[in-house]
Design a protein around this motif. Structure first.
Motif: not given
Length: 115
Positions: A15-44
């Motif tokens: 439940x604690x983990x889901x509280x942080x990563x739940x939401x349609x886009x959060x995990x995908x946002x995190x994936x892109x930040x993990x694979x690309x590093x720092x990103x600007x809003x426009x890139x995301x």
């Protein structure tokens, strides 16, 4: 905005983990930040074409509030905003990358296109 509270036993780590990563886009946002590093809003925004600007801003704000990502706004016109994974957020990397691995396997079994 009130977050979804999952009905789990008190202190449930899932439940604690889901509280942080739940939401349609959060995990995908995190994936892109993990694979690309720092990103600007426009890139995301370009990497998540199905996500509205408002929803992306909300999901990013929640991740910042949870201490998973950090944000820097540069005082320029137009505004330049960058996001990156915090040291605390780095602890989610194995979870997100395991989701990528599972997703690739699921897609190959179900005939979904590879990404």
């Amino acid at each position: 905005m009130q977050r979804q509270v999952y009905d789990c036993t008190p202190g449930c780590p899932v439940e604690s983990t889901l509280q942080v990563i739940a939401g349609k886009w959060k995990s995908v946002i995190l994936y892109h930040l993990f694979t690309a590093g720092t990103c600007r809003f426009s890139i995301l925004q370009k990497r998540l074409p199905g996500c509205s600007r408002r929803m992306l801003a909300r999901q990013l704000q929640e991740l910042v509030q949870d201490g998973v990502i950090a944000k820097r706004v540069y005082p320029v016109v137009p505004p330049k905003t960058e996001y990156w994974i915090t040291p605390f957020g780095q602890t989610l990397k194995p979870v997100i990358m395991a989701m990528e691995t599972w997703g690739r396997q699921y897609n190959s079994v179900n005939g979904k296109p590879r990404q």
